[in-house]
Design a protein around this motif. Sequence first.
Motif, PDB file in Angstrom:
ATOM      1  N   SER A  89       0.830  -1.211   0.000  1.00  0.00           N
ATOM      2  CA  SER A  89       0.000   0.000   0.000  1.00  0.00           C
ATOM      3  C   SER A  89       0.858   1.252   0.000  1.00  0.00           C
ATOM      4  N   ASN A  90       2.042   1.166   0.595  1.00  0.00           N
ATOM      5  CA  ASN A  90       2.978   2.290   0.556  1.00  0.00           C
ATOM      6  C   ASN A  90       3.756   2.339  -0.757  1.00  0.00           C
ATOM      7  N   MET A  91       4.148   1.174  -1.258  1.00  0.00           N
ATOM      8  CA  MET A  91       5.009   1.112  -2.438  1.00  0.00           C
ATOM      9  C   MET A  91       4.260   1.409  -3.728  1.00  0.00           C
ATOM     10  N   ARG A  92       3.098   0.760  -3.918  1.00  0.00           N
ATOM     11  CA  ARG A  92       2.373   0.883  -5.185  1.00  0.00           C
ATOM     12  C   ARG A  92       0.865   1.002  -4.936  1.00  0.00           C
ATOM     13  N   PRO A  93       0.429   2.054  -4.265  1.00  0.00           N
ATOM     14  CA  PRO A  93      -1.011   2.185  -4.004  1.00  0.00           C
ATOM     15  C   PRO A  93      -1.837   2.274  -5.284  1.00  0.00           C
ATOM     16  N   ASP A  94      -1.211   2.698  -6.373  1.00  0.00           N
ATOM     17  CA  ASP A  94      -1.924   2.842  -7.648  1.00  0.00           C
ATOM     18  C   ASP A  94      -2.343   1.518  -8.254  1.00  0.00           C
ATOM     19  N   LEU A  95      -1.714   0.426  -7.825  1.00  0.00           N
ATOM     20  CA  LEU A  95      -2.000  -0.887  -8.409  1.00  0.00           C
ATOM     21  C   LEU A  95      -3.323  -1.477  -7.926  1.00  0.00           C
ATOM     22  N   TYR A  96      -3.808  -1.013  -6.778  1.00  0.00           N
ATOM     23  CA  TYR A  96      -4.878  -1.744  -6.104  1.00  0.00           C
ATOM     24  C   TYR A  96      -6.121  -0.875  -5.903  1.00  0.00           C
ATOM     25  N   LYS A  97      -7.246  -1.459  -6.210  1.00  0.00           N
ATOM     26  CA  LYS A  97      -8.531  -0.812  -5.945  1.00  0.00           C
ATOM     27  C   LYS A  97      -8.863  -0.906  -4.458  1.00  0.00           C
ATOM     28  N   GLY A  98      -8.532  -2.037  -3.866  1.00  0.00           N
ATOM     29  CA  GLY A  98      -8.805  -2.242  -2.451  1.00  0.00           C
ATOM     30  C   GLY A  98      -7.856  -3.247  -1.842  1.00  0.00           C
TER      31      GLY A  98
END
Length: 704
Positions: free
Chosen positions: A566-575
Amino acid sequence: MKFKLLYHITVLFTVVSCAPKATTPEPPVAEKIAKELTVHGDTRIDNYYWMNQREDSTVINYLNAENSYTDAMMKHTEEFQTKLFDEMIARIKKTDESVPAKMNGFYYYSRTEGDAEYPLYCRKEGNLEANEQIMLNVPEMAKGFSYFSIGDFSVSESNEILAYSEDTLSRRRYTIKFKSLVDDKVFEDKIENTTGGITWANDNKTVFYTVKHPETLLPYKVFKHVLGTAVEKDELVYEEKDNTFYTSCYKTKSNKYIVVGSTSTLSAEYRFIDASKPNSELNIFQVREKDLEYSIDHFKGDFYIRTNYQAKNFRLMKTPVANTAKENWTEVIPNREDVYLSNFEIFENYLVIEERKNGLNQLRIRRWADNEEHYLDFGEEAYDAWVSTNPEFETDVLRYGYTSLTTPSSTIDYDMGTKVKTVMKQQEVLGDFDKSNYESKRIWATAEDGTKVPISLVYRKDKLKKGTNPLWLSAYGSYGSNSDVYFSSVRLSLLDRGFVVATAHVRGGQEMGRYWYEDGKLLKKKNTFSDFNSCAEYMVAEGYAAKDKVFAWGGSAGGLLMGAISNMRPDLYKGIIAAVPFVDVVTTMLDESIPLTTGEFDEWGNPKNKEYYDYMLSYSPYDNVEAKDYPAMLVTTGLHDSQVQYWEPAKWVAKLRDMKTDNNPLLIKINMDFGHGGASGRFERYHEVALEYVFVLDLAGITK
């Protein structure tokens, strides 16, 4: 000291037919009270350190406020949650029975009845047509408790006395009790604060057990108790002085020896005595050495040893009972670079070896007489197989378990001589389940450093549409623990609604052998996190998932993974769903009074060493929260969790809520009655699963 707590929850308007939607409630806001934490000349400010007070009413009030907020935010999904829960339960056969296992003249099994949350533990003497004896009526025992768990039970060699352990708080601190199987009398003897394990000596009156440290909960002492004597006078058999080691106790399959173990992440030491002479002195098997791991069992005149001694992927050795030091060990199964030896089982005529190659379990059968051997063929691309309960030597039948992403869990008896398989039981899935509707695959993503990472996935064939499906991606990736695939009737609720469900076998586990574990721990821990992100990207690129519908799930150390991504690649995940997450890594690993901390140094490193401190600090989720957009997040924890203390996720959520710049939901559900494993009942636990599923289904736009 009491702390002022600032929080408020807007009262929801009553929703009636044709009324406007209730206003969005305001989340609790925890007060910031700066706590300076200085190590190696580096000072961190922890504004929520005060939450580390389980008994403080202010903390409890805050946790209750968070629960109220989560309930309010998810209120519009309550009907859907109920539907999902009922749907999951409807697939489960309520009145069911395990496959009986024969031991010392009795057949032992468990069974469930109707809506009962807990099983009955039973046995029959001589044959399966004999009268049933209910040893433990757990539904009755659990009455009056919000949580109840049987840790272990063990029957004396005479078959007349049952020792069992129970936990009624969910802190994994078990109380051992005794019961006569002749007249159902419960003995007065009661041993508290144990790990739950029970080992009978062969005299039918002496039991060995392990107790936990009252503060750290580390298992550190082994005692022996003589039935009918005062527990406070029990004799100390062994005490572990090194707080990075855990103690344990068990009896060999031969029933000839009682073994007292002391193990850390990377080292082991065992002692043993004749089970018929419980008052004799312990014999040391092989003194502990740094990075020397081994485990032992006994057959005829030898001990058999699974060990990493001069064997990266472990090998099998043996040694005479009279000469157990490693210079006397001789090789039975050699080390192999591409095969990890994970377990073994000994029979009178056969040796069974559990191995792992290319991320999959294999069962290898070798005949003692001539070393002729063969492997079992399982015929599926992604599966799990394991040696099940085999208490007797004098049989040519191996009982093993088998499952896959599309095959319900099965108990199979395999005649090692004739090579005939007999399915003794396969999990029955009620309703309209048809295995042919689903397909599983094994694909390989490429990590940042070029390493190929396996992914196991399953989907419903008629729901797969390239580039449009929502994805549920999970992983663990720590302690060398493998994320083996398995069938889940509960998971059908996602698959039937179009989800692709996948497991990323990231480094830090041991799926691909010992090096896979070593490449995802200590100063290589970040490989675990980047591997997961690479798997998510690959599944989108290959069309298995829509770019804007990727959801991630992880629990405990897998919750650390969720915090890191969530810190490294928050853009990858919807939830993201982080279950009982280990997210305050540095502070926890600096506090040796917290349960389990000292035993984890070989996994994460000791932050009192600056190199490890700096590295941990670079990925610790709580320490790396920033002012930026985060995905929608649901976090779960338990007030009585002994593995990951509740304040870690509570602090993390408070900090995220203060700093994040998005309007995505951030919810935490604190179970005020349970601990690390959640609810104890076989149905009750699915309420939390229904909440998790609805959280992602709602975000994916699926409302029924």
